[in-house]
Write a protein that holds these residues in place. Structure first.
Motif, PDB file in Angstrom:
ATOM      1  N   UNK A   1       1.454  10.052  -4.936  1.00 23.43           N
ATOM      2  CA  UNK A   1       2.017  11.340  -4.517  1.00 23.43           C
ATOM      3  C   UNK A   1       3.541  11.215  -4.541  1.00 23.43           C
ATOM      4  N   UNK A   2       4.119  11.272  -5.734  1.00 22.03           N
ATOM      5  CA  UNK A   2       5.575  11.103  -5.825  1.00 22.03           C
ATOM      6  C   UNK A   2       6.321  12.332  -5.318  1.00 22.03           C
TER       7      UNK A   2
ATOM      8  N   UNK B   1       0.813  -1.190   0.000  1.00 22.31           N
ATOM      9  CA  UNK B   1       0.000   0.000   0.000  1.00 22.31           C
ATOM     10  C   UNK B   1       0.862   1.261   0.000  1.00 22.31           C
ATOM     11  N   UNK B   2       1.980   1.221   0.712  1.00 22.54           N
ATOM     12  CA  UNK B   2       2.877   2.369   0.751  1.00 22.54           C
ATOM     13  C   UNK B   2       3.426   2.695  -0.641  1.00 22.54           C
ATOM     14  N   UNK B   3       3.689   1.651  -1.435  1.00 22.86           N
ATOM     15  CA  UNK B   3       4.182   1.873  -2.782  1.00 22.86           C
ATOM     16  C   UNK B   3       3.139   2.568  -3.648  1.00 22.86           C
TER      17      UNK B   3
END
Length: 170
Positions: A9-10, A1-3
């Motif tokens: 939002x890069x 999920x973090x990826x």
């Protein structure tokens, strides 16, 4: 999920509040020119000029950000040429503006509106690249030209879109 969140939002070279401020500036400045065109009941008005300016600003921001994306960090592989971005936006907006220009009954109509669209694109590029003072000054000058000179044209009968040949009324 973090990826997934990191992908949504890069990390950005330009901080997000600055990006949003630039986009908002493009909306305001393009809208000012569009408002004048709308007030004169021209076909490309408020929304059209906003969208052109906003799109141009976004293209400029994306071009800055794309160079700093992972995978494009090798200076030998990727080089940004800001002139290519400017040329692409100019060509795209010129295509739209050309669609506004009509030759009918021996007169050219829509030329000023087309020029305003083209200028809105340039203002959007200035905003996207972060040149607030240039975009602001250009917007003010454009409003003065469109409004003040438009009034002068009407007063002296030089408005090319509505000028009546004096020989026709004899």
């Amino acid at each position: 999920m973090d990826l997934i969140i990191a992908d949504i939002i890069p990390e950005s070279r330009i901080h997000y509040p600055v990006i949003f401020a630039r986009l908002f500036g493009a909306i305001v400045f393009g809208g000012l020119i569009g408002f004048e065109r709308e007030a004169r009941d021209r076909p490309a008005g408020f929304r059209t000029h906003i969208l052109i300016s906003l799109a141009a600003s976004l293209f400029a921001i994306i071009s800055i950000e794309a160079v700093h994306m992972p995978g494009f960090t090798d200076d030998e592989q990727v080089r940004i040429d800001p002139l290519r971005v400017i040329e692409a936006v100019t060509a795209g907006v010129a295509f739209l503006a050309a669609g506004m220009i009509v030759f009918a009954r021996g007169r050219v109509h829509g030329l000023t509106t087309g020029a305003g669209m083209w200028l809105s694109g340039a203002i959007g590029l200035a905003m996207g690249f972060g040149y607030w003072p240039i975009a602001f000054f250009t917007t003010i000058v454009a409003i003065c030209v469109l409004f003040a000179f438009g009034k002068l044209e009407q007063r002296f009968g030089f408005n090319s879109g509505q000028r009546v040949d004096r020989d026709e009324h004899k």
